[in-house]
Enzyme design. Structure first.
Site, PDB file in Angstrom:
ATOM      1  CG  ASN A 176       3.568   0.039   1.106  1.00 44.22           C
ATOM      2  OD1 ASN A 176       3.982   1.170   0.695  1.00 44.22           O
ATOM      3  ND2 ASN A 176       3.615  -1.222   0.376  1.00 44.22           N
ATOM      4  CB  SER A 217       7.852   7.922  -6.693  1.00 44.44           C
ATOM      5  OG  SER A 217       7.545   8.314  -5.350  1.00 44.44           O
ATOM      6  N   GLY A 223       8.240  -0.481  -6.659  1.00 41.64           N
ATOM      7  CA  GLY A 223       6.659   0.287  -6.549  1.00 41.64           C
ATOM      8  C   GLY A 223       6.940   1.370  -5.542  1.00 41.64           C
ATOM      9  CB  CYS A 253       2.777   9.937  28.475  1.00 42.28           C
ATOM     10  SG  CYS A 253       1.807   8.510  28.422  1.00 42.28           S
ATOM     11  CG  HIS A 295       7.308   5.872   5.655  1.00 47.12           C
ATOM     12  ND1 HIS A 295       6.858   6.144   4.277  1.00 47.12           N
ATOM     13  CD2 HIS A 295       8.509   6.329   5.791  1.00 47.12           C
ATOM     14  CE1 HIS A 295       8.060   6.750   3.696  1.00 47.12           C
ATOM     15  NE2 HIS A 295       8.988   6.802   4.730  1.00 47.12           N
TER      16      HIS A 295
HETATM   17  P1  NAD Z   1       5.471   6.154  -3.882  1.00 50.73           P
HETATM   18  O1  NAD Z   1       6.349   7.332  -3.762  1.00 50.73           O
HETATM   19  O2  NAD Z   1       6.068   4.746  -3.106  1.00 50.73           O
HETATM   20  O3  NAD Z   1       5.044   5.817  -5.493  1.00 50.73           O
HETATM   21  C1  NAD Z   1       4.273   4.998  -5.939  1.00 50.73           C
HETATM   22  C2  NAD Z   1       5.144   4.260  -7.009  1.00 50.73           C
HETATM   23  O4  NAD Z   1       4.439   2.884  -7.369  1.00 50.73           O
HETATM   24  C3  NAD Z   1       5.102   4.952  -8.379  1.00 50.73           C
HETATM   25  O5  NAD Z   1       6.510   5.139  -8.684  1.00 50.73           O
HETATM   26  C4  NAD Z   1       4.505   4.121  -9.217  1.00 50.73           C
HETATM   27  O6  NAD Z   1       5.046   4.345 -10.551  1.00 50.73           O
HETATM   28  C5  NAD Z   1       4.432   2.520  -8.820  1.00 50.73           C
HETATM   29  N1  NAD Z   1       3.326   1.745  -8.943  1.00 50.73           N
HETATM   30  C6  NAD Z   1       2.366   2.015  -9.537  1.00 50.73           C
HETATM   31  N2  NAD Z   1       1.655   0.924  -9.453  1.00 50.73           N
HETATM   32  C7  NAD Z   1       2.462  -0.021  -9.313  1.00 50.73           C
HETATM   33  C8  NAD Z   1       2.391  -1.541  -9.535  1.00 50.73           C
HETATM   34  N3  NAD Z   1       1.296  -1.977  -9.812  1.00 50.73           N
HETATM   35  N4  NAD Z   1       3.586  -2.129  -9.258  1.00 50.73           N
HETATM   36  C9  NAD Z   1       4.663  -1.521  -8.898  1.00 50.73           C
HETATM   37  N5  NAD Z   1       4.777  -0.312  -9.002  1.00 50.73           N
HETATM   38  C10 NAD Z   1       3.734   0.573  -9.152  1.00 50.73           C
HETATM   39  O7  NAD Z   1       3.965   6.295  -3.051  1.00 50.73           O
HETATM   40  P2  NAD Z   1       3.141   7.353  -2.835  1.00 50.73           P
HETATM   41  O8  NAD Z   1       1.853   7.083  -3.291  1.00 50.73           O
HETATM   42  O9  NAD Z   1       3.833   8.563  -3.258  1.00 50.73           O
HETATM   43  O10 NAD Z   1       3.493   7.261  -1.256  1.00 50.73           O
HETATM   44  C11 NAD Z   1       4.471   8.122  -0.641  1.00 50.73           C
HETATM   45  C12 NAD Z   1       4.470   7.692   1.068  1.00 50.73           C
HETATM   46  O11 NAD Z   1       2.996   7.607   1.463  1.00 50.73           O
HETATM   47  C13 NAD Z   1       4.445   6.491   1.146  1.00 50.73           C
HETATM   48  O12 NAD Z   1       6.115   6.156   1.575  1.00 50.73           O
HETATM   49  C14 NAD Z   1       3.887   5.518   2.285  1.00 50.73           C
HETATM   50  O13 NAD Z   1       4.364   5.974   3.614  1.00 50.73           O
HETATM   51  C15 NAD Z   1       2.470   6.461   2.177  1.00 50.73           C
HETATM   52  N6  NAD Z   1       1.617   5.695   1.349  1.00 50.73           N
HETATM   53  C16 NAD Z   1       1.215   4.343   1.733  1.00 50.73           C
HETATM   54  C17 NAD Z   1       0.301   3.619   1.095  1.00 50.73           C
HETATM   55  C18 NAD Z   1       0.416   2.217   1.708  1.00 50.73           C
HETATM   56  O14 NAD Z   1       0.729   1.905   2.789  1.00 50.73           O
HETATM   57  N7  NAD Z   1      -0.165   1.343   0.681  1.00 50.73           N
HETATM   58  C19 NAD Z   1      -0.404   4.104   0.243  1.00 50.73           C
HETATM   59  C20 NAD Z   1      -0.165   5.606  -0.102  1.00 50.73           C
HETATM   60  C21 NAD Z   1       0.696   6.206   0.544  1.00 50.73           C
HETATM   61 ZN    ZN Z   2      -0.025   9.248  27.088  1.00 48.89          ZN
END
Ligand code: NAD
Ligand code: ZN
Length: 276
Positions: A107, A212, A210, A138, A126
């Site tokens: 996250n 995927s 949480g 730089c 990330h």
């Molecule tokens: P992800 O690949 O980590 O998938 C989200 C997962 O969370 C799914 O498997 C879903 O089933 C599960 N989920 C949903 N609600 C849940 C809950 N209440 N409790 C537990 N699990 C739950 O995330 P993404 O959205 O595919 O994002 C991929 C990348 O994008 C991340 O690695 C991140 O770097 C970035 N991202 C970050 C954030 C953040 O910082 N909050 C949000 C969106 C995307």
């Molecule tokens: Zn710079």
């Protein structure tokens, strides 16, 4: 309580180390959308872009003034959100385990640190969208995104004055969000790549929450822990590669539930084991 919870508690009582790996799912209950929903998309001109297209250095090098508002909009959502029960429970686990605890998070919302997990034991693999760095490289310094930069409306534009603020303080070229983009590679200096792999080698318990499993380093961490026979517990309402890994691990379990429901009871048992 699952057998895997007992195995994890046993490992902790014998001095074992715990790695927790979190993804966007743990922040879903704070109201931060994952990338899968429509909120992940962004319109530039008349076209809708996927996160996989927006979050690239290719896009940034062509349209920094288009990529920044997407990050600033998302940063606004994250700033308005509060850590939830799932985040807080991991603070209690770190307090109980100290050096035997490590948190690896995908996250970029900064909520683990805001909840109270320590910077030293939280690897933001990330990055973090509250920080920025020089786009030309730089300097290796990171800077907070300035407070006076506006939070745009959804699909809003970047005002000129904000373009002038989102600059490297050292060379005055564009600053970029401190996040790993889809067309970039993990490294140690920015994203703790090797440190995360080492943590996986040393883990006696891996708790995945949480995610995927769509990204490379988390899958490697899971693979190493599985190969070394760690206790693996996955918490996710949906089936995913980690739930399958956990199901196949001799001392693992996939717990189908949200972070807010399933993490607190698990952590309570582990904290008791740490304090026993
Ligand atoms: P992800 O690949 O980590 O998938 C989200 C997962 O969370 C799914 O498997 C879903 O089933 C599960 N989920 C949903 N609600 C849940 C809950 N209440 N409790 C537990 N699990 C739950 O995330 P993404 O959205 O595919 O994002 C991929 C990348 O994008 C991340 O690695 C991140 O770097 C970035 N991202 C970050 C954030 C953040 O910082 N909050 C949000 C969106 C995307
Ligand atoms: Zn710079």
């Amino acid at each position: 309580m699952t057998d895997a919870t007992h195995h994890a508690a046993d490992a902790i009582r014998s001095g074992g180390r715990v790695v927790v790996l979190t993804g966007a799912g743990i922040s879903a209950e704070s109201g931060i959308p994952t990338f899968r929903g429509k909120d992940g998309y962004w319109t530039v001109g008349s076209r809708e872009y996927h996160p996989q297209e927006m979050a690239t250095s290719a896009m940034f090098s062509q349209h920094p003034e288009q990529v920044w508002p997407w990050y600033l909009y998302r940063r606004g959502i994250c700033s308005a959100a509060d850590p939830n029960h799932g985040h807080q429970t991991l603070v209690a686990l770190e307090d109980a385990l100290a050096d035997r605890f490590l948190l690896i998070t995908q996250n970029v919302d900064g909520l683990h640190i805001r909840a109270g997990n320590s910077r030293e034991r939280t690897y933001e693999i990330h990055g973090n969208l509250h920080r920025m760095r020089c786009a030309t490289g730089c300097t290796t310094e990171q800077y907070p995104v300035p407070d006076d930069v506006h939070t745009p409306e959804r699909n809003g534009a970047l005002p000129d004055e904000d373009g002038a603020r989102l600059r490297c303080p050292r060379c005055d070229e564009w600053a970029r969000p401190h996040v790993l983009w889809f067309d970039e590679c993990y490294d140690e200096a920015w994203y703790r790549f090797e440190s995360s792999l080492n943590a996986a080698v040393e883990a006696d318990v891996l708790i995945v929450v949480g995610t995927s499993g769509a990204t490379n380093l988390p899958m490697k961490v899971g693979g190493i822990a599985a190969q070394r026979g760690a206790v693996i517990i996955d918490i996710n309402p949906q089936d995913n590669p980690f739930s399958r890994m956990a199901d196949q691990a001799p001392r693992g379990a996939a717990i189908q539930g949200t972070a807010g429901q399933a993490l607190p009871p698990l952590v309570r048992t582990l904290v008791e084991a740490a304090n026993a």
